[in-house]
Design an enzyme around this catalytic site. Structure first.
Site, PDB file in Angstrom:
ATOM      1  CG  MET A   1      -1.720  -1.178   1.317  1.00  0.00           C
ATOM      2  SD  MET A   1      -2.857  -1.602  -0.027  1.00  0.00           S
ATOM      3  CE  MET A   1      -3.301  -3.275   0.114  1.00  0.00           C
ATOM      4  CB  CYS A   2       1.175   4.162  -1.771  1.00  0.00           C
ATOM      5  SG  CYS A   2       2.086   2.784  -2.678  1.00  0.00           S
ATOM      6  NE  ARG A   3      -1.880   5.440   3.181  1.00  0.00           N
ATOM      7  CZ  ARG A   3      -3.029   4.885   3.626  1.00  0.00           C
ATOM      8  NH1 ARG A   3      -3.712   5.581   4.314  1.00  0.00           N
ATOM      9  NH2 ARG A   3      -3.695   4.047   2.729  1.00  0.00           N
TER      10      ARG A   3
END
Length: 248
Positions: A1-3
């Site tokens: 995941m990332c932001r």
């Protein structure tokens, strides 16, 4: 995941978006609030793209954590823009950790980012990848699911699809091929932004002159609101629209 985040509005410094808020993208790189099982930190690279004086976008991407880069803080303090897309990365196990794997991906005026994961990678999306021009596959930025998602969106844009449809069709086709994928996408040309919410969180804060879309609110401003899962947001600095992904 990332932001990730996208901003449209009056020019601000990159520092005001990436560093200054109490829960800024910098803080989210080491203390995210909602990763939904997709890792614990976002230390596998970062990137920021911005549009100087309405021109073509400029990017700065690195494979290291944003907190360890010796240049980005000074660059962010000295750079102003009214259109920004930025991300911090948590690489899926087995995927490349190189500068070119960090969002934003780009072509022409377009900047693109993906927060999530394609389940069953790569086998689940082989049929979709086979529909792309061979040259596009040979010139992917990196061997990652995010880079392929960008190629799928970009192929639709090149064919003349409106941005909202290009994003929505990509999300629905990948979700059908790879159930359980998390497909939060951001796409901007510096004037408008399209965001999908599919399997992960996205919040937005709009004022009469600006809009900010982010994986997590970066402060306690009561103006933040969460976008429901399964929805698409299309926005300019002064207008925000939201509808179901199935009906862009």
């Amino acid at each position: 995941m990332c932001r990730h985040l996208a901003y449209l509005g009056p020019p601000v410094t990159l520092r005001e978006l990436l560093f200054d808020p109490p829960h800024s993208l910098l803080r989210q790189s080491w203390a995210p609030r909602d990763m939904r099982g997709g890792g614990t930190i976002n230390a596998d690279g970062f990137g920021v793209g911005w549009y100087p004086d309405g021109g073509a976008p400029v990017r700065y991407r690195r494979a290291q954590p944003i907190w360890s880069d010796p240049t980005i803080a000074d660059l962010a303090a000295a750079t102003r823009s009214g259109a920004v897309l930025a991300a911090v990365r948590s690489a899926t196990v087995g995927m490349a950790v190189v500068d070119a794997a960090a969002a934003p991906f780009a072509e022409g005026r377009w900047l693109f980012s993906h927060n999530g994961v394609v389940r069953g990678w790569p086998d689940s999306v082989v049929p979709l990848a086979a529909e792309l021009p061979v040259r596009d596959l040979l010139t992917l930025d990196a061997t990652t699911d995010s880079a392929l998602l960008w190629a799928l969106v970009r192929d639709r844009l090149r064919a003349g699809a409106p941005p909202a449809r290009a994003v929505a069709e990509t999300v629905t086709s990948v979700a059908a091929a790879a159930p359980g994928s998390r497909l939060n996408l951001l796409l901007t040309d510096g004037h408008s932004v399209v965001a999908s919410v599919a399997g992960h969180a996205l919040s937005l804060r709009a004022t009469p002159t600006s809009v900010l879309l982010a994986s997590e609110p970066h402060d306690d401003d009561p103006g933040w609101r969460e976008v429901p899962d399964g929805h698409l947001v299309t926005a300019t600095a002064t207008e925000v629209r939201q509808h179901a992904l199935a009906a862009p």
